[in-house]
Design a protein around this motif. Sequence first.
Motif, PDB file in Angstrom:
ATOM      1  N   SER A 266       0.823  -1.212   0.000  1.00  0.00           N
ATOM      2  CA  SER A 266       0.000   0.000   0.000  1.00  0.00           C
ATOM      3  C   SER A 266       0.861   1.267   0.000  1.00  0.00           C
ATOM      4  N   ILE A 267       2.120   1.138   0.446  1.00  0.00           N
ATOM      5  CA  ILE A 267       3.051   2.280   0.450  1.00  0.00           C
ATOM      6  C   ILE A 267       4.032   2.179  -0.714  1.00  0.00           C
ATOM      7  N   CYS A 268       4.587   0.985  -0.907  1.00  0.00           N
ATOM      8  CA  CYS A 268       5.573   0.789  -1.983  1.00  0.00           C
ATOM      9  C   CYS A 268       5.368  -0.595  -2.579  1.00  0.00           C
ATOM     10  N   ASP A 269       4.949  -0.651  -3.834  1.00  0.00           N
ATOM     11  CA  ASP A 269       4.660  -1.944  -4.449  1.00  0.00           C
ATOM     12  C   ASP A 269       5.756  -2.410  -5.403  1.00  0.00           C
ATOM     13  N   ASP A 270       6.972  -1.870  -5.237  1.00  0.00           N
ATOM     14  CA  ASP A 270       8.099  -2.345  -6.043  1.00  0.00           C
ATOM     15  C   ASP A 270       8.317  -3.836  -5.811  1.00  0.00           C
ATOM     16  N   GLN A 271       8.602  -4.555  -6.877  1.00  0.00           N
ATOM     17  CA  GLN A 271       8.881  -5.978  -6.757  1.00  0.00           C
ATOM     18  C   GLN A 271      10.292  -6.213  -6.246  1.00  0.00           C
ATOM     19  N   THR A 272      10.494  -7.324  -5.557  1.00  0.00           N
ATOM     20  CA  THR A 272      11.839  -7.680  -5.115  1.00  0.00           C
ATOM     21  C   THR A 272      12.616  -8.233  -6.309  1.00  0.00           C
ATOM     22  N   ILE A 273      13.929  -8.187  -6.217  1.00  0.00           N
ATOM     23  CA  ILE A 273      14.768  -8.721  -7.300  1.00  0.00           C
ATOM     24  C   ILE A 273      14.520 -10.217  -7.508  1.00  0.00           C
ATOM     25  N   PRO A 274      14.413 -11.040  -6.458  1.00  0.00           N
ATOM     26  CA  PRO A 274      14.105 -12.458  -6.691  1.00  0.00           C
ATOM     27  C   PRO A 274      12.804 -12.663  -7.466  1.00  0.00           C
ATOM     28  N   ASP A 275      11.790 -11.838  -7.192  1.00  0.00           N
ATOM     29  CA  ASP A 275      10.526 -11.945  -7.930  1.00  0.00           C
ATOM     30  C   ASP A 275      10.696 -11.517  -9.383  1.00  0.00           C
ATOM     31  N   ILE A 276      11.531 -10.500  -9.616  1.00  0.00           N
ATOM     32  CA  ILE A 276      11.778 -10.040 -10.988  1.00  0.00           C
ATOM     33  C   ILE A 276      12.508 -11.120 -11.781  1.00  0.00           C
ATOM     34  N   VAL A 277      13.458 -11.792 -11.146  1.00  0.00           N
ATOM     35  CA  VAL A 277      14.190 -12.876 -11.817  1.00  0.00           C
ATOM     36  C   VAL A 277      13.213 -13.936 -12.320  1.00  0.00           C
ATOM     37  N   LYS A 278      12.186 -14.230 -11.536  1.00  0.00           N
ATOM     38  CA  LYS A 278      11.202 -15.263 -11.895  1.00  0.00           C
ATOM     39  C   LYS A 278      10.371 -14.877 -13.115  1.00  0.00           C
ATOM     40  N   THR A 279      10.357 -13.581 -13.477  1.00  0.00           N
ATOM     41  CA  THR A 279       9.566 -13.164 -14.646  1.00  0.00           C
ATOM     42  C   THR A 279      10.238 -13.565 -15.955  1.00  0.00           C
ATOM     43  N   GLY A 280      11.520 -13.937 -15.900  1.00  0.00           N
ATOM     44  CA  GLY A 280      12.180 -14.473 -17.086  1.00  0.00           C
ATOM     45  C   GLY A 280      13.077 -13.529 -17.856  1.00  0.00           C
ATOM     46  N   PHE A 281      13.383 -12.348 -17.311  1.00  0.00           N
ATOM     47  CA  PHE A 281      14.281 -11.425 -18.029  1.00  0.00           C
ATOM     48  C   PHE A 281      15.680 -12.029 -18.154  1.00  0.00           C
ATOM     49  N   ASP A 282      16.311 -11.796 -19.305  1.00  0.00           N
ATOM     50  CA  ASP A 282      17.663 -12.320 -19.542  1.00  0.00           C
ATOM     51  C   ASP A 282      18.688 -11.599 -18.673  1.00  0.00           C
ATOM     52  N   LEU A 283      18.548 -10.278 -18.559  1.00  0.00           N
ATOM     53  CA  LEU A 283      19.455  -9.484 -17.738  1.00  0.00           C
ATOM     54  C   LEU A 283      18.660  -8.484 -16.908  1.00  0.00           C
ATOM     55  N   ILE A 284      19.144  -8.227 -15.698  1.00  0.00           N
ATOM     56  CA  ILE A 284      18.540  -7.242 -14.800  1.00  0.00           C
ATOM     57  C   ILE A 284      19.684  -6.464 -14.171  1.00  0.00           C
ATOM     58  N   SER A 285      19.505  -5.169 -14.044  1.00  0.00           N
ATOM     59  CA  SER A 285      20.513  -4.376 -13.330  1.00  0.00           C
ATOM     60  C   SER A 285      19.826  -3.478 -12.316  1.00  0.00           C
ATOM     61  N   PHE A 286      20.563  -3.133 -11.237  1.00  0.00           N
ATOM     62  CA  PHE A 286      19.998  -2.292 -10.183  1.00  0.00           C
ATOM     63  C   PHE A 286      21.127  -1.690  -9.350  1.00  0.00           C
ATOM     64  N   SER A 287      20.761  -0.723  -8.517  1.00  0.00           N
ATOM     65  CA  SER A 287      21.746   0.001  -7.705  1.00  0.00           C
ATOM     66  C   SER A 287      22.027  -0.723  -6.394  1.00  0.00           C
ATOM     67  N   GLY A 288      23.229  -0.517  -5.878  1.00  0.00           N
ATOM     68  CA  GLY A 288      23.607  -1.140  -4.610  1.00  0.00           C
ATOM     69  C   GLY A 288      23.362  -0.260  -3.405  1.00  0.00           C
ATOM     70  N   ASP A 289      23.114   1.043  -3.624  1.00  0.00           N
ATOM     71  CA  ASP A 289      23.065   1.977  -2.490  1.00  0.00           C
ATOM     72  C   ASP A 289      21.696   2.607  -2.280  1.00  0.00           C
ATOM     73  N   LYS A 290      20.642   1.934  -2.754  1.00  0.00           N
ATOM     74  CA  LYS A 290      19.292   2.456  -2.534  1.00  0.00           C
ATOM     75  C   LYS A 290      18.557   1.544  -1.552  1.00  0.00           C
ATOM     76  N   MET A 291      17.473   0.918  -1.978  1.00  0.00           N
ATOM     77  CA  MET A 291      16.690   0.068  -1.082  1.00  0.00           C
ATOM     78  C   MET A 291      17.496  -1.125  -0.570  1.00  0.00           C
ATOM     79  N   LEU A 292      18.524  -1.476  -1.288  1.00  0.00           N
ATOM     80  CA  LEU A 292      19.393  -2.580  -0.880  1.00  0.00           C
ATOM     81  C   LEU A 292      20.163  -2.257   0.398  1.00  0.00           C
ATOM     82  N   GLY A 293      20.498  -0.953   0.580  1.00  0.00           N
ATOM     83  CA  GLY A 293      21.187  -0.520   1.788  1.00  0.00           C
ATOM     84  C   GLY A 293      22.685  -0.699   1.778  1.00  0.00           C
ATOM     85  N   GLY A 294      23.272  -0.838   0.581  1.00  0.00           N
ATOM     86  CA  GLY A 294      24.714  -1.029   0.483  1.00  0.00           C
ATOM     87  C   GLY A 294      25.426   0.219   0.010  1.00  0.00           C
TER      88      GLY A 294
END
Length: 451
Positions: A266-294
Motif C-alpha cells: 500500500s506504500i511501496c509496491d516495487d517488486q523484489t529482485i528475486p521476484d523479478i528474476v522469476k519473470t524471465g528477463f535475460d538481464l537485470i541491473s539495479f543500484s547497490g546503495d538504494k533500497m538494498l542498503g549497500g
Amino acid sequence: MDNKNTLLRQLPKIDKLIQDKAFSGMNPELVKIATRTVLENIRRDLIEKSATMPEHEAITDKINSEYERTLKGTLYKVINATGVPIHTNLGRSPLPEDVCKEAMDIACGYANLEYDVAKGKRGDRYHHVSEYLRILTGADDALIVNNNASAVFLILHTFAKNKEVIVSRGELVEIGGSFRVPDVMTRSGAKLKEVGTTNKTRVDDYSKAVSNKTAMMMKIHKSNYEIIGFSEEATLGEIAQSAKEADVMSYYDAGSGLFRKVLPDSICDDQTIPDIVKTGFDLISFSGDKMLGGTQAGIIIGSKALISKIKKNQLMRMFRVDKLTLALLQAVFRKYIDGSAGDIPVNKMLSAELPELSEKAKRLAEMLPCATSIIEVKSTIGGGSCPTAEIPSYGVALNIPKRKPQQIEKLMRNNIVPIIGRVTDDKFILDVRTLDKKDFETIKNALERII
C-alpha cells in the motif's frame, strides 16, 4: 574613493603576515593560500561594502579559520534530520558500523582481490560476491560495476551496438544529474526504437516493433516519477515472454534493488529482485546503495553466458570496482543471507513504526534547550524509490524566540557537524525517522550555541 584607497594601502602584506606567530607549526604553503583568500575577501568588502579595516588579530583569526576549513576538506559527516532515508544529496544509504569495520580490515591491507589462494596464481576479481547474489536472487550469475548507469551503458554497448533497442515512450526517463536514458543509449551505440505512447504501452507494441535489426526489448523502472490515471503498461512477464518468442534479448533496468519487502504494498509496491528474476528477463541491473542498503554499485544479474560476454567487453576495465566496494557489498549481502538484514540502517528506518518514532521524538524534545512541539509528519523514501510513497512519521519542531524557521535551518546547517532538517508549514522540523539516538547530543549542543 580616497578613503578607500587609504584603507586598501593599509592591508598587510602577505609575506609579512604569514610570519605571524599565530601560524607557528602550520603548513606555510597552506597558510599563504589561506592568507591570500582572506585578504582578497577583505579587499572586496572594503571596495564593495564600504567596510572598515579589521584589527590585526581579527585578520589572523580569519586566516586560521580559512586554514582549518581547507584542512578539513569538502567531504564530511552530516546529520540527516530530513526523514528521507535514501537521501541522494546526503550520500544515499548509510552503512552498518560492523560492515564498515569488516571492509576496513580488508581495505587497509592486502586482499585476494585478483589472487586464487587455492591455486596459488592470478585469479578473477569479478567472481567476488557473485555466489551471494546467486543465492539471494536466484540468478545464474552476477557482475558488479561502479554504478547502475555504468551497468546500463555496458549492457547496451555489449549487446546492442548499432542495433535497435525497443523501449516504451513512457520510460524514456531523466534522473538526477541530467542522466537521460536516450542519451546513454546513443553513447553506447544502441539505436532507440520508441513504442507505445506516454501513458499507454501494451505488449503488442513491443512485439510489433521487432525487426531483423532488433537486439533487445528493454524495460526501465520509473525512478522519481509515476504515471497514474488513464494509463497502461505491459507487465515484466509479458515483455520477457514476448522477447523470448521474438528471439531477442530482454533487459530490465530495475533502478532500486530490493532483496526483501520492507514496506507494505500500500506504500511501496516495487517488486523484489528475486521476484523479478522469476519473470524471465535475460538481464537485470539495479543500484547497490538504494533500497538494498549497500554502497554505490551497479549490480548486473542474468545468465552465465551473457554475464561472461559483458566481462569480455574491453570497456569493463573502466567500470570495474575496487576491493573496498566489494568488501562492503560482501558484508551487506551476508546480512541478508544470515538473517540480520534488519540491522541495515535503511531497513531499520523504513520499517520503524509510529510508537517507536513517537518515543524517539519525545526523548529528543526533552533533551533540547528550546521550546519544542512534537508533530506528525510524512517521510519519503528517496533515491527515486517509490517516488509517490509517503510514510507517517514524527518530527520535533523547534521554536527559538526572534528566529524565523529559515534562520534556524541555516544556523543548524552551518553547525560544526551540519544538521540538515526541513522547513514545513513555517516550522523548522527534525524528522526522527532518519536520526540516530547518538546524534541527539550533537543536536542539543548545536542549539545551545545558537541560543
